[in-house]
Design a protein around this motif. Structure first.
Motif, PDB file in Angstrom:
ATOM      1  N   GLY A  42       0.778  -1.230   0.000  1.00  0.00           N
ATOM      2  CA  GLY A  42       0.000   0.000   0.000  1.00  0.00           C
ATOM      3  C   GLY A  42       0.810   1.280   0.000  1.00  0.00           C
ATOM      4  O   GLY A  42       0.250   2.352   0.193  1.00  0.00           O
ATOM      5  N   ASP A  43       2.108   1.204  -0.203  1.00  0.00           N
ATOM      6  CA  ASP A  43       2.949   2.400  -0.237  1.00  0.00           C
ATOM      7  C   ASP A  43       3.314   2.700  -1.690  1.00  0.00           C
ATOM      8  O   ASP A  43       4.267   2.139  -2.230  1.00  0.00           O
ATOM      9  CB  ASP A  43       4.197   2.184   0.608  1.00  0.00           C
ATOM     10  CG  ASP A  43       5.077   3.423   0.703  1.00  0.00           C
ATOM     11  OD1 ASP A  43       4.897   4.383  -0.091  1.00  0.00           O
ATOM     12  OD2 ASP A  43       5.975   3.436   1.576  1.00  0.00           O
ATOM     13  N   ILE A  44       2.544   3.569  -2.319  1.00  0.00           N
ATOM     14  CA  ILE A  44       2.729   3.853  -3.741  1.00  0.00           C
ATOM     15  C   ILE A  44       4.095   4.475  -4.009  1.00  0.00           C
ATOM     16  O   ILE A  44       4.679   4.242  -5.074  1.00  0.00           O
ATOM     17  CB  ILE A  44       1.579   4.726  -4.300  1.00  0.00           C
ATOM     18  CG1 ILE A  44       1.605   4.767  -5.826  1.00  0.00           C
ATOM     19  CG2 ILE A  44       1.624   6.126  -3.712  1.00  0.00           C
ATOM     20  CD1 ILE A  44       1.316   3.464  -6.502  1.00  0.00           C
ATOM     21  N   GLN A  45       4.623   5.227  -3.069  1.00  0.00           N
ATOM     22  CA  GLN A  45       5.941   5.821  -3.292  1.00  0.00           C
ATOM     23  C   GLN A  45       7.042   4.758  -3.271  1.00  0.00           C
ATOM     24  O   GLN A  45       7.945   4.792  -4.094  1.00  0.00           O
ATOM     25  CB  GLN A  45       6.214   6.932  -2.284  1.00  0.00           C
ATOM     26  CG  GLN A  45       5.370   8.167  -2.563  1.00  0.00           C
ATOM     27  CD  GLN A  45       5.784   9.351  -1.736  1.00  0.00           C
ATOM     28  OE1 GLN A  45       6.038   9.233  -0.539  1.00  0.00           O
ATOM     29  NE2 GLN A  45       5.856  10.510  -2.373  1.00  0.00           N
ATOM     30  N   ALA A  46       6.966   3.811  -2.356  1.00  0.00           N
ATOM     31  CA  ALA A  46       7.953   2.727  -2.320  1.00  0.00           C
ATOM     32  C   ALA A  46       7.845   1.878  -3.580  1.00  0.00           C
ATOM     33  O   ALA A  46       8.864   1.461  -4.154  1.00  0.00           O
ATOM     34  CB  ALA A  46       7.757   1.864  -1.080  1.00  0.00           C
ATOM     35  N   VAL A 112      -0.437  -5.038  -9.362  1.00  0.00           N
ATOM     36  CA  VAL A 112       0.392  -3.935  -8.880  1.00  0.00           C
ATOM     37  C   VAL A 112      -0.379  -2.632  -9.017  1.00  0.00           C
ATOM     38  O   VAL A 112      -1.439  -2.588  -9.646  1.00  0.00           O
ATOM     39  CB  VAL A 112       1.732  -3.861  -9.641  1.00  0.00           C
ATOM     40  CG1 VAL A 112       2.541  -5.136  -9.435  1.00  0.00           C
ATOM     41  CG2 VAL A 112       1.523  -3.577 -11.111  1.00  0.00           C
ATOM     42  N   ASN A 113       0.148  -1.572  -8.443  1.00  0.00           N
ATOM     43  CA  ASN A 113      -0.528  -0.272  -8.467  1.00  0.00           C
ATOM     44  C   ASN A 113       0.018   0.682  -9.518  1.00  0.00           C
ATOM     45  O   ASN A 113      -0.649   1.639  -9.884  1.00  0.00           O
ATOM     46  CB  ASN A 113      -0.425   0.373  -7.079  1.00  0.00           C
ATOM     47  CG  ASN A 113      -1.123  -0.470  -6.044  1.00  0.00           C
ATOM     48  OD1 ASN A 113      -2.316  -0.689  -6.126  1.00  0.00           O
ATOM     49  ND2 ASN A 113      -0.371  -0.973  -5.079  1.00  0.00           N
ATOM     50  N   VAL A 114       1.242   0.422  -9.992  1.00  0.00           N
ATOM     51  CA  VAL A 114       1.868   1.290 -10.985  1.00  0.00           C
ATOM     52  C   VAL A 114       2.788   0.461 -11.884  1.00  0.00           C
ATOM     53  O   VAL A 114       3.448  -0.462 -11.423  1.00  0.00           O
ATOM     54  CB  VAL A 114       2.634   2.468 -10.328  1.00  0.00           C
ATOM     55  CG1 VAL A 114       3.765   1.979  -9.439  1.00  0.00           C
ATOM     56  CG2 VAL A 114       3.125   3.460 -11.350  1.00  0.00           C
ATOM     57  N   GLU A 115       2.786   0.798 -13.161  1.00  0.00           N
ATOM     58  CA  GLU A 115       3.686   0.182 -14.141  1.00  0.00           C
ATOM     59  C   GLU A 115       4.231   1.304 -15.011  1.00  0.00           C
ATOM     60  O   GLU A 115       3.498   2.190 -15.426  1.00  0.00           O
ATOM     61  CB  GLU A 115       2.939  -0.830 -15.010  1.00  0.00           C
ATOM     62  CG  GLU A 115       3.802  -1.485 -16.072  1.00  0.00           C
ATOM     63  CD  GLU A 115       3.063  -2.570 -16.841  1.00  0.00           C
ATOM     64  OE1 GLU A 115       3.719  -3.197 -17.700  1.00  0.00           O
ATOM     65  OE2 GLU A 115       1.859  -2.774 -16.618  1.00  0.00           O
TER      66      GLU A 115
END
Length: 122
Positions: A42-46, A112-115
């Motif tokens: 849940g840590d989008i920055q990491a 995943v949350n970002v690619e």
């Protein structure tokens, strides 16, 4: 035309029939990178940090670095994370950032949350 497949153990192995990157005539096409191991935290920055580090490892394997990137594509599950992703992404492109689009999508591989994918030129 000389097509070179670029691979490094410093980034995740492909999870399907594709290469981490393909280099042709001095242009590097890096496949979308994800941070599978961080996506559930849940840590989008990491997660974004790890994705950018994966991209850096592939660029290095091809004899390039972040300043060689001319185009990037960001796919995100929640556009509310745009500012947080931008903050991390911006650390890697402090001068003359590449062209880019950011697109919200319904779902990404391995949830995943970002690619992020990039194109780089020597």
């Amino acid at each position: 035309m000389s097509k070179q497949i670029v691979y490094t153990d410093e980034a995740p192995a492909p999870i399907g029939p594709y290469s981490q990157a393909v280099k042709i005539n001095g242009t590097l096409f890096v496949s979308g990178q994800v941070a599978i191991e961080l996506s559930t935290q849940g840590d989008i920055q990491a997660e974004t940090q790890k994705v950018m580090e994966n991209i850096g490892a592939i660029l290095k394997a091809a004899g390039m670095d972040y300043p060689n990137v001319v185009k990037s594509s960001i796919f995100v599950k929640d556009m509310n994370n745009f500012a947080a992703i931008n903050e991390v992404y911006g650390r890697f492109f402090t001068e003359n950032p590449p062209a880019r689009e950011t697109v919200e999508v319904a779902r990404l591989p391995k949830d995943v949350n970002v690619e992020i994918s990039v194109i780089a030129v020597q």
